[in-house]
Enzyme design. Structure first.
Site: not given
Ligand code: GTP
Ligand code: SPV
Ligand code: MN
Length: 593
Positions: A71, A199, A201, A208, A228, A250, A252, A256, A279, A375, A377, A408, A503-504
């Site tokens: 983005r 791209y 987003g 978004k 979000h 994003s 973060c 996961n 998301d 990034n 996807r 983070r 573990d979260n």
């Molecule tokens: P957007 O789609 O951009 O909104 O991202 P998101 O918030 O869904 O993040 P996503 O779950 O894709 O994680 C992004 C990065 O963070 C990846 O590289 C993961 O491996 C890492 N990650 C996710 N959860 C954890 C965690 O609990 N610990 C650590 N160390 N890394 C994590």
């Molecule tokens: C983000 O960046 O928070 C995403 C991917 O979820 S995007 O669709 O590019 O916004």
């Molecule tokens: Mn997002």
């Protein structure tokens, strides 16, 4: 199908076609037949590449332009008649100037191309939560992604009817020139114009642009919330499911967390996780005085690098078929790979830039050449996730017990803390900060304040957005409790000290206990933090000193943080709600005590 029954829609499509001058207009009906036809066409044109259909049925590959991989926040505008209404955190332009600027780029830009008309619903079709949008685009890649990410096609037109309202979303690739790229939002006209990008987003306008920027603007007017946030259900052995919503910036960890697999040590407890969304959450107070949420999306647009069978087996399962892969490494056998993906590192392949790639390759500056862009996807249907909740299509949504903020932070923020009450929780959200990731252009790793993970996505004055949050809390009879988490604390050498991922759940277990008036905690200046024995660490090899470090609240560091927050708040001037100032002062007093 040539037209809809909606006169306003037909007139608008005609007007946009007169501007962009496509050779042809095609309405998307949502049928498999039309989808396959478009896949074929896009493959022929080189817009997408068919992947190995034996191993990855229904999967395709796409590369964006090299300068178009995330983005572009600087080029993302909120265009309101008063600058004040866009607020201090958004880029703003006068609607008339914005339209003129973009019109010049759109003009005749679809000559020789087809314009596709995509009617889509954000949220289950016909749900009281849902909003209809119509996206016009000259990109089949966008059409195919929208067919995964939203509910799209004839059924949406049927609900729209003769005089239904819809968000007007116009997208054109134009020259994919970064100097002629704009992502413009006109909340007062319920309109989005995106030009010059391909791209995700920037171009999947339901995501978004509609669900958050236009969505948040509508939410404030109509008394709901567009956030979000991921949404997940945590089912205990007795079958009770508690739903939580969590806002992380994003890249973060939302995807996961939403697909979490319980760690071995907690298996005996019999928890099950249900994924509702990864998301975006649209939330509304129901007659019971609680906050209910739906995921407006119908698919995942997830970060590929780092996704593997250990970190996120549910994501790996979700992308086995009918998925689109953008900017990952293309292997010789027509399958894909990315850094931190499953399997051995391939000996060769074609990288996201389209160049021949071998592991260990260095660029001119001596830096490692990545096969996949950080990034990169995947786009995958929600229903393919093994843990998908059976309530994703419920028009009513799910009740939310807890809201979790996080970011983070290598230092400072403890693993988890609970806010003192709703107002304090809103302050905690408003003062969120995180290190910048590859999901947006800018200096990676730099700490930036990102209130509620909405900094790039709030479609109006963020001061008013904070007020809206405060107001929503006052209305609810049983407001969710608000927490803050940080999975990303590091040691001196930059290693994460919390294992994260599955573990979260140990932290979520405490969060849910707290919502039920249980769970041991001690009061600190920043809120309630778990006592040393409060988290179930069964089966986790972590030394007590590390746990202490994870849960530590360092008054000196928080004092420094307050200064930074104070600086950030100055931006808002008199638009900062007095309640937020009160919370700031109260925190300062508690820290200095
Ligand atoms: P957007 O789609 O951009 O909104 O991202 P998101 O918030 O869904 O993040 P996503 O779950 O894709 O994680 C992004 C990065 O963070 C990846 O590289 C993961 O491996 C890492 N990650 C996710 N959860 C954890 C965690 O609990 N610990 C650590 N160390 N890394 C994590
Ligand atoms: C983000 O960046 O928070 C995403 C991917 O979820 S995007 O669709 O590019 O916004
Ligand atoms: Mn997002």
């Amino acid at each position: 199908m040539t037209q809809s029954k909606n006169k306003k829609l037909n007139a608008w499509v005609k007007k946009c076609a007169e501007l962009c001058k496509p050779d042809k207009i095609v309405w998307i009906d949502g049928s498999e037949k039309q989808k396959h036809q478009l896949e074929k066409e896009a493959c022929k044109a080189g817009e997408i590449i068919e992947l190995n259909q034996k191993q990855m049925p229904g999967c395709f590959y796409h590369r964006t332009a090299l300068n178009d991989v995330a983005r572009t926040e600087k080029l993302t505008l909120i265009c309101t008649s008063k600058k004040r209404d866009a607020g201090p955190t958004n880029h703003w332009m006068l609607p008339k100037d914005a339209y003129a600027k973009a019109r010049a780029i759109f003009k005749g830009s679809m000559k020789g191309h087809t314009m596709y008309v995509i009617p889509f619903s954000m949220g289950p079709v016909g749900s009281p939560f849902s909003k209809i949008g119509v996206e016009l685009t000259d990109s089949i890649y966008v059409v195919l992604n929208m067919l995964i990410m939203t509910r799209a096609g004839q059924e949406v037109l049927d609900v729209l009817g003769k005089d239904g309202e819809f968000t007007k979303c116009l997208h054109g690739k134009a020259d994919l020139d970064i100097d002629k790229r704009w992502i413009m939002h006109f909340p007062e006209d319920n309109t989005i114009w995106s030009v010059g990008s391909g791209y995700g987003g920037n171009v999947l306008l339901g995501k978004k642009c509609l669900s958050l920027r236009i969505g948040s603007y509508l939410a404030a007017k109509e008394n709901w919330m567009a956030e979000h946030m991921l949404i997940m259900g945590i089912e205990d052995p007795y079958g009770n499911i508690e739903y939580i919503a969590a806002a992380f910036p994003s890249a973060c960890g939302k995807t996961n967390l939403a697909m979490l697999v319980p760690p071995d040590g907690l298996k005996a407890k019999g928890y099950r996780i249900w994924t509702v969304g990864d998301d975006i959450a649209w939330m509304k107070m129901d007659v019971d005085g609680r906050l209910w949420a739906v995921n407006p999306e119908n698919g995942f647009f997830g970060v590929a690098p780092g996704t593997n069978s250990k970190t996120n087996p549910n994501a790996v399962a979700s992308v086995k078929k009918n998925s689109i892969f953008t900017n990952v490494l293309l292997k010789k056998d027509g399958t894909v790979w990315w850094e931190g993906g499953d399997g051995d590192i391939p000996e060769e392949g074609t990288d996201w830039k389209g160049n021949a790639w071998r592991p260990g390759m260095l660029d001119e500056e001596g830096k490692m050449v990545h096969g996949a862009h950080p990034n990169a996807r995947f786009t995958a249907p929600l229903k393919q996730c093994p843990t998908v909740s059976n309530r994703v299509n419920q028009p009513h949504g799910v009740p939310i017990s807890a809201i979790i903020f996080g970011g983070r932070r290598a230092r400072l923020a403890p693993l988890v803390f609970e806010s003192l009450n709703w107002q304090h929780g809103v302050y905690v959200g408003a003062t969120m900060a995180s290190e910048r990731t590859a999901a947006q252009y800018g200096k990676q790793g730099e700490i930036r304040r990102d209130p509620m993970a909405m900094l790039p996505f709030c479609g109006y004055n963020m001061g008013d957005y904070f007020k809206h949050w405060l107001k929503m809390g006052k209305k609810m009879k049983q407001a969710p409790k608000i927490f803050h988490v940080n999975w990303f604390k590091q040691d001196k050498d930059g290693n994460f000290i919390w294992p994260g991922f599955g573990d979260n759940l140990r932290v979520l277990e405490w969060v849910i206990a707290r919502c039920k008036g249980k769970g041991k905690a001690k009061k600190t200046p920043i809120g309630y933090v778990p006592t040393a024995d409060a988290l179930d660490l069964t089966g986790l090899d972590i030394d007590p000193k590390t746990m202490q470090q994870l849960l530590h609240v360092d008054k000196k560091e928080w004092k420094k943080e307050l200064e930074n927050i104070g600086e950030f708040f100055k931006k808002f001037g008199k638009d900062l709600p007095k309640e937020i100032k009160e919370e700031y002062n109260a925190l300062q007093r508690r820290i200095e005590q």
